[in-house]
Design a protein around this motif. Sequence first.
Motif, short mmCIF file in Angstrom:
data_model
loop_
_atom_site.label_atom_id
_atom_site.label_comp_id
_atom_site.label_asym_id
_atom_site.label_seq_id
_atom_site.Cartn_x
_atom_site.Cartn_y
_atom_site.Cartn_z
N ALA A 11 0.83 -1.19 0.00
CA ALA A 11 0.00 0.00 0.00
C ALA A 11 0.86 1.23 0.00
N LEU A 12 0.33 2.32 -0.41
CA LEU A 12 1.11 3.54 -0.51
C LEU A 12 0.41 4.67 0.19
N PHE A 13 1.11 5.31 1.17
CA PHE A 13 0.55 6.45 1.84
C PHE A 13 1.30 7.69 1.44
N ILE A 14 0.61 8.78 1.32
CA ILE A 14 1.30 10.06 1.23
C ILE A 14 0.81 10.89 2.39
N GLY A 15 1.68 11.16 3.33
CA GLY A 15 1.31 11.98 4.48
C GLY A 15 2.13 13.26 4.48
N ALA A 169 6.54 -0.28 2.91
CA ALA A 169 7.77 0.52 2.92
C ALA A 169 7.42 1.99 3.01
N GLU A 170 8.04 2.69 3.96
CA GLU A 170 7.94 4.15 3.97
C GLU A 170 8.84 4.68 2.86
N VAL A 171 8.33 5.60 2.09
CA VAL A 171 9.10 6.24 1.03
C VAL A 171 8.96 7.74 1.18
N TRP A 172 10.07 8.48 0.99
CA TRP A 172 10.08 9.93 1.17
C TRP A 172 10.50 10.62 -0.13
N PRO A 173 9.56 10.88 -1.04
CA PRO A 173 9.92 11.57 -2.29
C PRO A 173 10.34 13.02 -2.05
N THR A 174 9.81 13.64 -0.98
CA THR A 174 10.26 14.97 -0.57
C THR A 174 10.32 14.98 0.95
N ALA A 175 10.94 16.03 1.50
CA ALA A 175 11.03 16.11 2.96
C ALA A 175 9.66 16.29 3.60
N GLN A 177 6.68 14.97 2.31
CA GLN A 177 5.70 13.96 1.90
C GLN A 177 6.20 12.56 2.19
N ARG A 178 5.41 11.87 3.00
CA ARG A 178 5.73 10.48 3.34
C ARG A 178 4.77 9.55 2.62
N LEU A 179 5.30 8.50 2.05
CA LEU A 179 4.48 7.50 1.37
C LEU A 179 4.71 6.15 2.03
N TYR A 180 3.63 5.41 2.19
CA TYR A 180 3.76 4.02 2.62
C TYR A 180 3.38 3.15 1.42
N LEU A 181 4.38 2.56 0.80
CA LEU A 181 4.14 1.67 -0.33
C LEU A 181 3.86 0.27 0.19
N CYS A 182 2.69 -0.22 -0.13
CA CYS A 182 2.35 -1.56 0.31
C CYS A 182 2.34 -2.50 -0.89
N GLY A 183 3.22 -3.50 -0.90
CA GLY A 183 3.29 -4.44 -2.00
C GLY A 183 2.75 -5.80 -1.59
N LYS A 217 -5.26 11.04 9.95
CA LYS A 217 -6.48 11.22 9.15
C LYS A 217 -6.19 11.66 7.72
N LYS A 218 -4.95 12.14 7.45
CA LYS A 218 -4.59 12.57 6.10
C LYS A 218 -3.81 11.49 5.34
N ALA A 219 -3.68 10.34 5.93
CA ALA A 219 -2.89 9.27 5.30
C ALA A 219 -3.47 8.89 3.95
N CYS A 220 -2.60 8.85 2.94
CA CYS A 220 -2.99 8.43 1.59
C CYS A 220 -2.41 7.04 1.35
N ILE A 221 -3.24 6.12 0.91
CA ILE A 221 -2.82 4.72 0.80
C ILE A 221 -3.00 4.21 -0.62
N LEU A 222 -1.98 3.56 -1.13
CA LEU A 222 -2.07 2.85 -2.41
C LEU A 222 -1.56 1.43 -2.23
N MET A 223 -2.37 0.48 -2.59
CA MET A 223 -2.02 -0.94 -2.48
C MET A 223 -1.87 -1.50 -3.89
N ALA A 224 -0.77 -2.19 -4.15
CA ALA A 224 -0.49 -2.62 -5.52
C ALA A 224 0.17 -3.99 -5.55
#
Length: 314
Positions: A11-15, A169-175, A177-183, A217-224
């Motif tokens: 899954a992918l979060f952008i926080g 996986a937490e991923v940080w494309p910018t300082a 924005q946090r993403l949680y990539l869920c595979g 509450k702002k967590a953005c999730i992408l599951m792939a």
Amino acid sequence: MKRILIYLTTALFIGQASAQEFRPGMLYTPDHTPGDTLKIMAYNTENLTDLKDNLYINNRMEDSQDKKKEEKAALLVKVIKAANADIVMISEFETVAYLRELSQKNELGYKYFASSESQTWYQNTMIMSKVPIGTFRTYGSVYSPIVGEKDEQGKQAMQININSRMWIAEVWPTAGQRLYLCGVHLKAGRNKSDTATRIGQTALLKGEFERIVKEDKKACILMAGDFNSTPESDEFKMLQQGSKRARFIDPLAGTSVYSHPAGNPRWRIDHMVFNKNLSAKIVPGSTGPAYILSKEEMTEMSDHLPVVTKILLH
């Protein structure tokens, strides 16, 4: 009694986080320069193994010294170069060490690698990224229920064999924005037990998504990944249930877009789904299976098509 949180699953979060606000779990590498979008590709590479025999895994596919393995690896490199994704989520691939070797040898530009690998099997899941990876959580030690089935003692049947194929996986494309990539690469098969196993895996992940959105509450999730489930299946429908921030949107719902088999796609079991928080950041029309190379080359590479999406960062 204290509750232990287990963060599961692709899954992918952008926080959002202030660049000045450095908190536990945050990781960012200053030398990374982000673009305007983040392109992600999830791909089942169909039993891609190296020529090195793992003495602890006794399997004909893994043991084979067939030189065609190298030809297939070269074709994967060609797909990855053509896709030019910032993040690649891989399943049915032997080791992350081999993936790193291919990337470095062919100058693919990926700097960050992480994996969830079984101790007893060769079909593993992993990630390579051009953007920094933070905390990487794996679930190979987690039991999930085989829903509706009992074991020999009459208790709820459980399984642990394939949960290594789910990670976050937490991923940080910018300082900021946090993403949680869920595979994920969920249980294959069409019989009752296979479906029951996928339902158990999905329920486990749904619980984690609910906990995540409760904390943020702002967590953005992408599951792939390879769900081994069609949009009509009970387990896929489960992802569209729950609290409004933890429900997943299927951008291809109601379409005849398919991902498998690559040569003549007739159903969709490879997915990228996301929650409402993330939906506004998805580039319209960017999500779905793709022929990166010719149909003939993609069919030779794998029985699955890769799934891609683009996410707006600014």
